[in-house]
Motif scaffolding. Structure first.
Motif, PDB file in Angstrom:
ATOM      1  N   PHE A  14       0.830  -1.208   0.000  1.00  0.00           N
ATOM      2  CA  PHE A  14       0.000   0.000   0.000  1.00  0.00           C
ATOM      3  C   PHE A  14       0.869   1.264   0.000  1.00  0.00           C
ATOM      4  O   PHE A  14       0.589   2.221  -0.717  1.00  0.00           O
ATOM      5  CB  PHE A  14      -0.911   0.019   1.233  1.00  0.00           C
ATOM      6  CG  PHE A  14      -1.956  -1.057   1.264  1.00  0.00           C
ATOM      7  CD1 PHE A  14      -2.291  -1.771   0.138  1.00  0.00           C
ATOM      8  CD2 PHE A  14      -2.618  -1.357   2.452  1.00  0.00           C
ATOM      9  CE1 PHE A  14      -3.277  -2.768   0.171  1.00  0.00           C
ATOM     10  CE2 PHE A  14      -3.588  -2.335   2.507  1.00  0.00           C
ATOM     11  CZ  PHE A  14      -3.905  -3.043   1.359  1.00  0.00           C
ATOM     12  N   ARG A  30      -7.328   1.901   1.303  1.00  0.00           N
ATOM     13  CA  ARG A  30      -6.711   0.574   1.342  1.00  0.00           C
ATOM     14  C   ARG A  30      -6.336   0.186   2.771  1.00  0.00           C
ATOM     15  O   ARG A  30      -6.597  -0.935   3.218  1.00  0.00           O
ATOM     16  CB  ARG A  30      -5.462   0.560   0.455  1.00  0.00           C
ATOM     17  CG  ARG A  30      -5.758   0.585  -1.035  1.00  0.00           C
ATOM     18  CD  ARG A  30      -4.506   0.867  -1.838  1.00  0.00           C
ATOM     19  NE  ARG A  30      -4.789   0.969  -3.263  1.00  0.00           N
ATOM     20  CZ  ARG A  30      -4.114   1.738  -4.115  1.00  0.00           C
ATOM     21  NH1 ARG A  30      -3.083   2.473  -3.671  1.00  0.00           N
ATOM     22  NH2 ARG A  30      -4.434   1.781  -5.392  1.00  0.00           N
ATOM     23  N   SER A  33      -9.353  -0.540   5.077  1.00  0.00           N
ATOM     24  CA  SER A  33     -10.084  -1.766   4.753  1.00  0.00           C
ATOM     25  C   SER A  33      -9.415  -3.013   5.317  1.00  0.00           C
ATOM     26  O   SER A  33     -10.036  -4.082   5.371  1.00  0.00           O
ATOM     27  CB  SER A  33     -10.221  -1.901   3.233  1.00  0.00           C
ATOM     28  OG  SER A  33      -8.952  -2.124   2.623  1.00  0.00           O
TER      29      SER A  33
END
Length: 220
Positions: A14, A30, A33
């Motif tokens: 990420f 990202r 989540s």
């Protein structure tokens, strides 16, 4: 039985995408989540500097004042990138200490100070401190008002209270040093600047100021 290499956390992927895309919203989405703030705090101690960088950056984006200790410790990380990310992001955690209404009021005070509306800033900061006496950033903003008014005793008092509540608030330690300098208290100024540098070793201008004061005091 084979020894498999330890897999890197997906946070590393990420963060690398963030560096190439420079898309903050996508990075936050990202991270949110997959990770809780508690897991990000644990990853801030990971062996890989890039993982630590990603974890500290993510905390500055998605966490609140509860991660202040973790990000505050990252100010002294062995990796310069981690230190810079912590320095650039930790103030956002300080502001998020209050409720949405209190944060809105704090931003109003900050805007008033920037616009040099010091009477309004002082009045609103006073009211915010009465409502939220644990809100360190409210004291810090009121200290700035007093500093601009050259009321250094009151500014010192509020900066001291800021540090009592938030021991990682290196700008408050710097401000105390500036107050003491204007009062001619060079020894006290030196102590305050040293405290700021202990909290945030990236403060090169403060390091220079310390060297200057040390030489000055030796010559006395």
């Amino acid at each position: 039985m084979t020894n498999r290499p330890e897999r890197n956390p997906v946070l590393l992927e990420f963060f690398q995408k963030y560096l190439s895309e420079e898309n903050t919203a996508a990075f936050i989405h990202r991270v949110a989540s997959v990770y809780t703030c508690g897991t990000l705090e644990r990853l801030s101690h990971h062996g890989l500097p890039e993982v630590r960088r990603g974890a500290v950056m993510a905390l500055c984006f998605v966490s609140d004042y509860s991660s202040n200790h973790t990000v505050g410790m990252a100010l002294s990380d062995s990796d310069r990138g981690v230190r810079l990310i912590a320095e650039n992001g930790i103030r956002s955690l300080w502001i998020r200490a209050g409720t949405p209404s209190q944060r809105h009021r704090l931003r109003k005070v900050m805007s008033q100070i920037q616009g040099n509306s010091l009477d309004s800033a002082l009045k609103d900061a006073d009211a915010l401190i009465v409502d939220a006496p644990w809100y360190s950033e409210a004291y810090n903003q009121r200290a700035q008002v007093f500093f601009k008014r050259q009321n250094f005793e009151r500014s010192l008092r509020d900066n001291h209270q800021t540090l009592e509540i938030n021991p990682y608030h290196f700008p408050a330690a710097i401000s105390m040093g500036q107050c003491y300098l204007r009062q001619g208290e060079n020894v006290m100024a030196l102590d305050s600047f040293r405290r700021a540098l202990r909290l945030n070793p990236n403060l090169e201008s403060i390091r220079t100021q310390i060297t200057y004061l040390e030489r000055q005091l030796e010559e006395m």
